[in-house]
Write a protein that holds these residues in place. Structure first.
Motif, PDB file in Angstrom:
ATOM      1  N   ASN A   1      -0.127  11.669  -2.546  1.00  0.00           N
ATOM      2  CA  ASN A   1      -0.689  13.015  -2.524  1.00  0.00           C
ATOM      3  C   ASN A   1      -0.054  13.803  -3.662  1.00  0.00           C
ATOM      4  O   ASN A   1       1.134  14.099  -3.625  1.00  0.00           O
ATOM      5  CB  ASN A   1      -0.412  13.692  -1.180  1.00  0.00           C
TER       6      ASN A   1
ATOM      7  N   SER B   1      13.281   2.972   0.859  1.00  0.00           N
ATOM      8  CA  SER B   1      12.958   4.254   0.230  1.00  0.00           C
ATOM      9  C   SER B   1      11.974   4.018  -0.902  1.00  0.00           C
ATOM     10  O   SER B   1      11.889   2.915  -1.452  1.00  0.00           O
ATOM     11  CB  SER B   1      14.217   4.958  -0.290  1.00  0.00           C
TER      12      SER B   1
ATOM     13  N   ASN C   1       0.831  -1.200   0.000  1.00  0.00           N
ATOM     14  CA  ASN C   1       0.000   0.000   0.000  1.00  0.00           C
ATOM     15  C   ASN C   1       0.869   1.256   0.000  1.00  0.00           C
ATOM     16  O   ASN C   1       1.773   1.396   0.837  1.00  0.00           O
ATOM     17  CB  ASN C   1      -0.901   0.028   1.240  1.00  0.00           C
ATOM     18  N   PHE C   2       0.583   2.148  -0.933  1.00  0.00           N
ATOM     19  CA  PHE C   2       1.230   3.458  -0.968  1.00  0.00           C
ATOM     20  C   PHE C   2       0.147   4.532  -0.913  1.00  0.00           C
ATOM     21  O   PHE C   2      -0.857   4.443  -1.629  1.00  0.00           O
ATOM     22  CB  PHE C   2       2.040   3.655  -2.248  1.00  0.00           C
ATOM     23  N   THR C   3       0.349   5.545  -0.099  1.00  0.00           N
ATOM     24  CA  THR C   3      -0.540   6.706  -0.093  1.00  0.00           C
ATOM     25  C   THR C   3       0.103   7.793  -0.940  1.00  0.00           C
ATOM     26  O   THR C   3       1.259   8.158  -0.707  1.00  0.00           O
ATOM     27  CB  THR C   3      -0.784   7.216   1.332  1.00  0.00           C
TER      28      THR C   3
ATOM     29  N   THR D   1       3.393   9.561   0.423  1.00  0.00           N
ATOM     30  CA  THR D   1       3.461  10.037   1.803  1.00  0.00           C
ATOM     31  C   THR D   1       3.534   8.905   2.818  1.00  0.00           C
ATOM     32  O   THR D   1       3.903   9.138   3.973  1.00  0.00           O
ATOM     33  CB  THR D   1       2.250  10.937   2.120  1.00  0.00           C
ATOM     34  N   SER D   2       3.169   7.682   2.417  1.00  0.00           N
ATOM     35  CA  SER D   2       3.295   6.556   3.344  1.00  0.00           C
ATOM     36  C   SER D   2       3.351   5.242   2.574  1.00  0.00           C
ATOM     37  O   SER D   2       2.934   5.166   1.411  1.00  0.00           O
ATOM     38  CB  SER D   2       2.129   6.521   4.344  1.00  0.00           C
ATOM     39  N   TYR D   3       3.888   4.232   3.237  1.00  0.00           N
ATOM     40  CA  TYR D   3       4.060   2.900   2.641  1.00  0.00           C
ATOM     41  C   TYR D   3       3.738   1.857   3.708  1.00  0.00           C
ATOM     42  O   TYR D   3       4.308   1.896   4.807  1.00  0.00           O
ATOM     43  CB  TYR D   3       5.503   2.765   2.137  1.00  0.00           C
ATOM     44  N   THR D   4       2.800   0.955   3.396  1.00  0.00           N
ATOM     45  CA  THR D   4       2.404  -0.069   4.358  1.00  0.00           C
ATOM     46  C   THR D   4       2.284  -1.416   3.661  1.00  0.00           C
ATOM     47  O   THR D   4       1.351  -1.634   2.875  1.00  0.00           O
ATOM     48  CB  THR D   4       1.049   0.283   5.010  1.00  0.00           C
TER      49      THR D   4
END
Length: 227
Positions: free
Chosen positions: A108, A126, A104-106, A113-116
């Motif tokens: 914007n 990175s 999962n990448f968020t 902004t985030s990686y899960t």
């Protein structure tokens, strides 16, 4: 009449502030609702690997294509990519690799902004959303840097030089271009050369060349700056 005009002039700065503030909010709202064509981008970065008691950081590339297809190129040559599917909704990019493995990448605008990860064991250290270049980023370029390897504690100074289809490397002098490479998304490449099947994977991240290599049992990684 003059008194009324004076009162209007006093209120004018407040009215202008309200108008401009309202416009700013609308524009911000519009930007938050913007969607990008993810097929025009790749995700690039490094992942962590531990070998012979040493920690190495290898480059990877994720591409996006028609029919919601996502491909992860990593390892030493990039010729055995991981196939998956993706969805992008309201800034959440999900890459499904099967067997409940999900990344999962968020996003914007044009930033991650985030990686899960979910049940995905590879540790991305990175991640950068990078627009796919219109032209081959290797062709005509030369890079200088060094390799770290499992065979030695010393850094191996190396130069790379590329044309449109081949590259050369050397520790001393000008590299002789004599090895083939396969271009990926104009920003990455893989190569399988030599009698011992030297496997090399290249990714250009923000103008810097990141390289991973497997050669006759020796694992190497390195960063190289454009000359």
């Amino acid at each position: 009449m003059m008194k009324n005009l004076k009162n209007i002039y006093k209120l004018l700065p407040v009215l202008l502030l309200v108008v401009f503030t309202g416009c700013k909010k609308d524009k911000k709202g519009e930007n938050n609702n913007e969607t990008i064509d993810i097929k025009s981008y790749s995700i690039v970065g490094k992942f962590e690997g531990n070998y012979s008691g040493k920690t190495f950081y290898f480059p990877y590339l994720i591409t996006f294509a028609e029919n919601a297809k996502a491909v992860i190129y990593a390892g030493y040559d990039g010729t055995t990519p991981i196939q998956g599917n993706y969805t992008l909704e309201k800034g959440l990019l999900k890459i499904n690799l099967g067997s409940d493995q999900v990344i999962n990448f968020t996003i914007n605008k044009e930033n991650i902004t985030s990686y899960t990860p979910q049940k995905f064991d590879v540790k991305f250290t990175s991640y950068l959303l990078q627009k796919k270049p219109a032209e081959n980023q290797f062709s005509g370029s030369q890079f200088n840097g060094s390799f770290a390897s499992t065979a030695s504690n010393l850094l191996i100074m190396t130069k790379f030089k590329f044309n449109a289809t081949q590259y050369g490397e050397s520790s001393l002098g000008d590299p002789i271009i004599n090895k083939d490479y396969t271009l990926i998304n104009n920003m990455a490449a893989s190569s399988n050369t030599g009698a011992n099947s030297m496997l090399t994977f290249f990714v250009i991240i923000n103008g810097k060349l990141e390289v991973a290599r497997f050669n006759d049992g020796v694992i190497s990684s390195g960063s190289f700056t454009k000359q």
